[in-house]
Design an enzyme around this catalytic site. Structure first.
Site, PDB file in Angstrom:
ATOM      1  N   ALA A  33     -31.205 -16.585  -7.878  1.00 27.42           N
ATOM      2  CA  ALA A  33     -31.501 -17.737  -7.019  1.00 27.42           C
ATOM      3  C   ALA A  33     -31.987 -17.279  -5.648  1.00 27.42           C
ATOM      4  CB  ALA A  33     -30.249 -18.602  -6.875  1.00 27.42           C
ATOM      5  N   GLY A  92     -23.130 -19.374 -20.804  1.00 26.90           N
ATOM      6  CA  GLY A  92     -24.000 -18.586 -21.664  1.00 26.90           C
ATOM      7  C   GLY A  92     -23.333 -18.129 -22.946  1.00 26.90           C
TER       8      GLY A  92
END
Length: 264
Positions: A72, A118
């Site tokens: 990010a 995930g």
């Protein structure tokens, strides 16, 4: 130290992920896991793949948040993450989940512990999911940290549990126990020892025609992604193809007595 280990149990290959100490998925782990799945897919002796966790109480905890945070920051700076060495970039997490879904062998997730983010998205890419009765958290908590499931969760979970349940889990960032996951249809079974049960199912599937299973997996997985007429045409063409294989002819001969077919 490798994050992935493999072990063959007859025709079932067990791929174990263990990232000490927290059991998170990382870019390096995804690349190793991709290579292991690809190798299993190409090995003629392997008929079924089982994926499980190698740390006590952890399947795959979730994707490493520190890596996501760094990504990010890099996006904010307008920088791209360059590969650490010259040559093609290693396959990432998306390539891994796509490979699991596409490999022409059954893939079973033996969920033996924490399975979030995930880790859960990886299990959703598998064909069957067997959870441990002691598992305390399965789900997608990404909205709790300002993001959303970006590894297939928003697309695969609705196909498994329906839009309404998927929206509830994803928007609220919910996790559930192994037992609850079974009740709402996320996992197929909940048992005391998910790896042992996965190996039992793997042994069962290993005795079936590899061609028949491969066609069945591909056709079923693509069923909701195309018009019915297109899927039916593919099914009929594929059925004719598999009928010409030696394994199909052998199986059909064995199943001729109608009263016995359910015992095969």
């Amino acid at each position: 130290m490798p994050l992935v280990s493999i072990q063959d149990r007859d025709a079932v290959r067990v791929i174990t992920y263990a990232n000490v100490p927290f059991g998170t998925m990382t870019a390096a782990g995804a690349a190793e896991m991709f290579d292991a799945v690809a190798a299993a897919g190409m090995a003629p002796s392997v008929r079924v793949i089982v994926i499980t966790g190698g740390l006590p109480g952890i399947f795959i905890r979730h994707y490493d948040v520190a890596e996501l945070s760094e990504a990010a920051d890099a996006i904010e700076r307008g920088a791209s993450r360059a590969p650490s060495s010259p040559g093609p970039r290693p396959p990432g997490f998306h390539a891994l989940t796509d490979a699991i879904a596409a490999v022409d062998k059954p893939v079973i997730a033996a969920i033996n512990g924490l399975c979030m983010g995930g880790g859960f998205e990886l299990s959703l890419a598998c064909d069957l999911r067997i959870a441990g009765s002691s598992v305390t958290a399965i789900g997608l908590p990404e909205t709790r940290i300002g993001i959303f499931p970006g590894g297939g969760g928003t697309q695969r979970l609705p196909r498994i549990v329906g839009e309404a349940r998927a929206l509830e889990m994803i928007l609220r960032g919910l996790t559930v126990t192994g037992q609850r996951a079974h009740e709402i249809g996320i996992v197929h079974e909940v048992v005391a020892d998910p790896l042992a049960r996965s190996l039992e199912i793997g042994a069962e599937l290993s005795g079936r025609s590899a061609e028949g299973l491969a066609f069945a997996k591909r056709l079923t997985r693509s069923a909701l992604d195309r018009p019915l007429a297109e899927g039916l045409a593919d099914e009929r063409k594929s059925f004719s193809t598999v009928m010409r294989t030696a394994s199909a002819r052998e199986g059909l001969r064995a199943g001729r007595p109608p009263a016995e077919i359910q015992k095969l």
